[in-house]
Design an enzyme around this catalytic site. Structure first.
Site, PDB file in Angstrom:
ATOM      1  N   GLY A 432       0.804  -1.210   0.000  1.00 47.50           N
ATOM      2  CA  GLY A 432       0.000   0.000   0.000  1.00 47.50           C
ATOM      3  C   GLY A 432       0.836   1.259   0.000  1.00 47.50           C
ATOM      4  N   GLY A 434       4.095   1.530  -1.269  1.00 47.83           N
ATOM      5  CA  GLY A 434       5.007   1.712  -2.392  1.00 47.83           C
ATOM      6  C   GLY A 434       5.457   0.414  -3.019  1.00 47.83           C
ATOM      7  CE  LYS A 450       9.721   2.379   1.986  1.00 46.71           C
ATOM      8  NZ  LYS A 450       9.879   2.588   3.438  1.00 46.71           N
ATOM      9  CG  ASP A 544       6.239   1.863  13.237  1.00 43.38           C
ATOM     10  OD1 ASP A 544       5.372   1.295  13.927  1.00 43.38           O
ATOM     11  OD2 ASP A 544       6.150   1.961  11.999  1.00 43.38           O
TER      12      ASP A 544
END
Length: 754
Positions: A432, A434, A450, A544
Site C-alpha cells: 500500500g 510503495g 524502495k 515503530d
C-alpha cells in the site's frame, strides 16, 4: 511537443510556401441584395413588409399611382401595407416582378334543411397588375360544389369554372385535388381583375353532415395543401395568399424612358403577348441590387466567392467581372475552363531544391532544439525534485556525520538508479505504501530499491530523519541503507537486499520457526534496540517497532528496518510529541496518554513482538470481540489465570522447554507493563534473552532460583502490579486508577501506513 508533430507542422508550412495559396486583390464585397431597397430618405418598411422601389408609401417615393402603398397604422398594430388602387393587403414585394397579397375566400353555406345561411362574392380590381398564371391556381372545395372565376383578358371578359363532388367523407384524400372534395384549374395569362363565385348543386342536402359549404379562391399554389378538414365549417382560412405580376408600362421605348438605374438594363418579358406591353429592369451581369434606383446596382466581387469565378491561382476583381492570372513562376491564363497554370521548368527545379534543402535544415534544427529543450527541461525537473525532496538539507546533515560513521549513505543519480534496477525491470514487492525493485550495484551486490507510490511533502522531514538516523547505525542486525536518489518525483531509497521476508510473514503466514530460532530472533532484535538506546552518542528511539519492520535474511538473522518515525533523544531525556506515531497494537499506552516519548516506549512495542513470537498470534486479534482484540491484554489475562500454555503457540511447546517459555513470558509481561518505570530497559531485556538463549542452546532448561516453586506467586505479583482481569476481559490499571488502555487505543492510536 513530440518531434513527429513538429516535423509534420514544418512539412505542411514548407509545402504551403512552395505551392503558394489562392489570393485576391479585390476590395470589400457588397452583399447580394442591398438592405435598403427604397429611395433615399423614404420609408423602407411598413410593419413586417419591406417596401422596395418602384413601390413607396408617400409622394416622391414611388414610380406612379399604381405603385402607391398605403401603410395603415390606425387599425393594425403592427401596421399593414395595402395596395392603394385596389385596397388589397400586401405581404411581400419582390423587385423581380411579383407582388404577394391576401384575398378573401368565396363561400356558399347551407343548413341541414337546405337553406342558405352564409355566402359572399369576393373580388379585386386591377388596372395595371395581373394575376400570375404561373404561381396561382383556382381551387374549389366541397362535396356538392361548383364555382366560377371571372376577370378580363385585355378588353374581353373571361370566365372559367370547376366542380367538386363526393358522396362520403371516406372518398376524400389528403393532398389530392382532382375533383373529389377538391378541384383546381390553371389561371390564364394576363388576367386583370378577379371575381370568385361559389355555388352548390343541391344545397349540400346529402352531405351537410360533414360538408355544409362550398369554398372557392385563387391561391399561390406553393402556399396551399388540401386537407379533408377544409370541408367542415370554419375549417378553411378567411384569406389565401395570391401572387400578382407587375411591370413598368410607358409609351416611350424602355431605354428612352430611363426608368432603369446605372449598371441596369431593360428586360422585355420573353413570353410577352398582346396582353402585356411593359418591361422590367435588371442589374447587368456582375452587378446586384435594385435596378430601379439610380445607383441601386452594385458590383459583385466574384473573387471572394470561389463558386463565382474559375480562377486556379489569383483572381482580380474588375467592375462587373473578374480576371484570372498565374502566380510568379507559372504561366497560362489561370482559368479552370481554360489552359490553367503550369510551372516553368527552371522554377520547378529551383523550388524543389530549395524545398528539399529547407526541409532538411529545418528538421535538423528542430531535432537539435528539441533535444536541447528536452535535456534542459529534464535537468531543471531533476533539480526541482532534488530541492523538493530535501536534497540540500540531506547533504548538510550527512556532512555533519563526517568521522562519526564508517560509511555514509551515497546520493545516487537517476541514471545510476535506472542502471542498478535495469530500468525497474524486477519488482519484488508491491504494498500500500510503495513498490520495491531488486537490483545490483556495479560490484554485483544485490540491493532493494524502495519507491513510494505517492509524494507526501508533509512527511519529508521524516524521510530526511530516516536517512540521517540510519546513516549513523553500523550494526549487523540493522538493514543497511546504502543511499538514496532525490532526482525523481518520489524519493528512492537503496537498501541492502534482505531476501527472506519479514518476521510478520514468518510467524503468521509460514509458521515454521522453531522455539530456539524465535528466541534467537528476539535476543538479536533486543540487542539492536539496546544498542540504539544506550550505546551510541545520541540515543535513538525507533518509535515503530513491530514484526513487519523486522526483516530476515537467508540465515534468519533479524534486521530492523524503517526508521522514518525515529527520534534522536539526548541521554536521560524524554521527548514531548504533539502527534503520536506508531501502529495500533504496538503503541505504548503511557505514550498515548502523556504524549511523552521515552526509550520505554520501544520496550513496550518489543514486548508485543515477543508476544507474537511466543503465541503465534497477531498484535490485534481480528477473530475476537472488539474489547478483547489486544494481544497484550489477552496475554496478561491468561497469565493471571494460569492459562499461559493455552495461549502459547503449540508448535513451540514441548515438555523440555515449558519452564523456559514461562520465564520468557514473564519477561514479556514486564515489557508490556502500562507504567514505563516498571518496564525493564532494552539492555536488561537483551541480557535476559541472551542468557535464556545460551541455556537453551546448551540443553539446560532450569529456571531462576525459586521460579518453578513460586511461579504462580510471581505471576500473580507481576499481574497484580499492573494489570487486572474483570469478567474475563483484561484492562490495564495505573496507580491513579481506571485508565483503560483499550479505550485509549481506540481513541488515540493509529497505523501510519508503514
Amino acid at each position: 511537443m513530440p518531434i513527429r508533430l513538429i516535423m509534420l507542422v514544418v512539412l505542411v508550412l514548407l509545402l504551403l510556401l512552395a505551392m503558394g495559396c489562392r489570393c485576391s486583390t479585390s476590395g470589400a464585397r457588397t452583399t447580394a441584395a442591398a438592405h435598403a431597397q427604397a429611395k433615399p430618405d423614404c420609408p423602407n418598411r411598413c410593419g413586417d413588409v419591406e417596401i422596395s422601389y418602384p413601390f413607396g408609401t408617400r409622394p416622391g417615393c414611388f414610380l406612379n399611382e399604381e405603385f402607391l402603398i398605403t401603410c395603415n397604422d390606425t387599425h393594425f398594430k403592427p401596421p399593414k401595407p395595402f395596395l392603394t388602387k385596389s385596397s388589397i393587403e400586401v405581404v411581400n414585394i419582390s423587385i423581380d416582378g411579383h407582388l404577394n397579397v391576401l384575398q378573401y375566400t368565396a363561400k356558399d353555406c347551407y343548413n341541414a334543411k337546405g337553406y342558405s345561411v352564409d355566402s359572399n362574392l369576393p373580388s379585386i380590381t386591377l388596372s395595371k397588375f395581373t394575376v400570375s398564371n404561373t404561381e396561382n391556381r383556382f381551387v374549389v372545395i366541397g362535396c356538392d360544389s361548383y364555382a366560377y372565376v371571372r376577370g378580363y383578358l385585355g378588353e374581353n371578359r373571361y370566365r372559367a369554372g370547376c366542380m367538386s363532388l363526393c358522396d362520403s367523407f371516406d372518398f376524400v384524400t389528403n393532398g389530392s385535388c382532382i375533383g373529389t372534395g377538391c378541384c383546381q384549374i390553371e389561371i390564364p395569362r394576363g388576367l386583370k381583375g378577379l371575381e370568385v363565385e361559389a355555388s352548390s348543386f343541391n344545397n349540400h342536402e346529402n352531405v351537410s353532415s360533414f360538408n355544409p359549404c362550398t369554398y372557392a379562391f385563387v391561391v399561390d399554389e406553393s402556399q396551399f395543401h388540401f386537407t379533408p378538414s377544409y370541408l367542415a365549417v370554419g375549417g378553411i382560412p378567411e384569406k389565401f395568399p395570391v401572387v400578382l405580376d407587375w411591370e413598368i408600362t410607358t409609351i416611350e421605348i424602355c431605354e428612352e424612358a430611363k426608368i432603369c438605374g446605372l449598371n441596369a438594363s431593360c428586360d422585355k418579358p420573353k413570353d410577352n403577348t398582346t396582353t402585356s406591353s411593359g418591361y422590367h429592369c435588371k442589374c447587368n451581369k456582375g452587378y446586384e441590387g435594385n435596378p430601379y434606383l439610380s445607383d441601386g446596382c452594385h458590383d459583385v466581387n466574384e473573387c471572394e466567392d470561389p463558386s463565382l469565378n474559375n480562377c486556379t491561382h489569383i483572381c482580380d476583381n474588375i467592375p462587373g467581372s473578374y480576371t484570372c492570372r498565374c502566380r510568379k513562376g507559372f504561366r497560362g491564363d489561370g482559368r479552370k475552363d481554360g489552359g490553367g497554370c503550369t510551372r516553368n521548368q527552371y522554377t520547378v527545379i529551383k523550388v524543389a531544391l530549395g524545398v528539399g534543402i529547407s526541409f532538411v535544415v529545418a528538421i535538423m534544427s528542430i531535432s537539435w532544439l528539441h533535444f536541447l529543450w528536452t535535456r534542459r527541461r529534464h535537468m531543471k525537473l531533476k533539480e526541482k525534485f532534488f530541492e523538493q525532496n530535501g536534497g540540500s538539507i540531506l547533504q548538510q546533515e550527512l556532512s555533519k556525520l563526517q568521522g562519526r560513521s564508517s560509511e555514509k549513505a551515497k546520493i545516487f543519480t537517476e541514471e545510476e538508479i535506472k542502471t542498478v534496477t535495469n530500468n525497474y525491470a524486477d519488482m519484488i514487492g508491491c504494498g500500500g505504501s510503495g513498490l520495491v525493485y531488486k537490483g545490483f550495484l556495479s560490484n554485483k551486490t544485490p540491493v532493494a530499491v524502495k519507491k513510494s507510490k505517492i509524494v507526501d511533502q508533509t512527511k519529508m522531514d521524516e524521510f530526511i530523519n530516516e536517512l540521517v538516523v540510519v546513516s549513523q547505525i553500523n550494526r549487523r542486525n540493522v538493514v543497511r541503507l546504502l543511499g538514496c536518489c532525490l532526482e525523481t518525483q518520489v524519493p528512492l531509497l537503496v537498501y541492502e537486499f534482505v531476501g527472506n521476508g519479514t518476521l510478520f510473514e514468518q510467524i503468521h503466514k509460514k509458521g515454521n520457526l522453531s522455539c530456539e530460532r524465535r528466541l534467537r530472533i528476539a535476543a538479536e532484535t533486543a540487542g539492536v534496540l539496546s544498542y540504539l538506546h544506550s550505546e551510541i552518542n545520541v540515543p535513538i528511539i525507533h518509535r515503530d517497532v513491530k514484526s513487519a519492520n523486522i526483516l530476515l535474511d537467508e540465515n534468519y538473522t533479524p534486521k530492523v528496518s524503517d526508521f522514518g518515525a525515529s527520534k534522536l533523544v539526548p541521554t536521560d531525556a524524554t521527548q514531548n510529541c504533539t502527534v503520536v506515531q506508531g501502529t495500533l497494537g504496538y503503541v505504548d499506552p503511557e505514550y498515548l496518554q502523556t504524549f511523552m516519548l521515552t526509550d520505554k516506549s520501544d520496550v513496550y512495542s518489543f514486548g508485543v513482538v515477543l508476544l507474537e513470537l511466543l503465541t503465534g498470534k497477531m498484535a490485534l486479534l481480528s477473530d475476537k470481540p472488539e474489547e478483547e482484540r489486544s494481544l497484550a491484554m489477552n496475554f496478561l489475562c491468561s497469565l493471571k489465570h494460569n492459562r499461559l500454555l493455552e495461549i502459547l503457540d503449540h508448535r513451540i511447546v514441548n515438555d523440555g522447554n515449558k519452564q523456559q517459555l514461562k520465564v520468557v513470558a514473564e519477561l514479556a509481561a514486564r515489557c508490556i507493563s502500562v507504567r514505563g518505570e516498571e518496564r525493564p530497559t532494552m539492555k536488561e531485556v537483551a541480557l535476559e534473552l541472551q542468557g535464556r538463549l545460551s541455556l537453551m542452546s546448551n540443553g539446560q532448561y532450569y529456571l531462576r532460583d525459586n521460579v518453578e516453586s513460586n511461579g504462580a506467586q510471581e505471576t500473580d505479583y507481576f499481574t497484580s502490579t499492573f494489570y487486572e482481569c474483570r469478567d474475563g476481559i483484561g484492562s490495564h490499571t495505573t496507580p491513579t486508577g481506571g485508565y483503560d488502555s483499550m479505550q485509549q487505543l481506540k481513541l488515540m492510536a493509529f497505523d501510519d501506513g508503514r
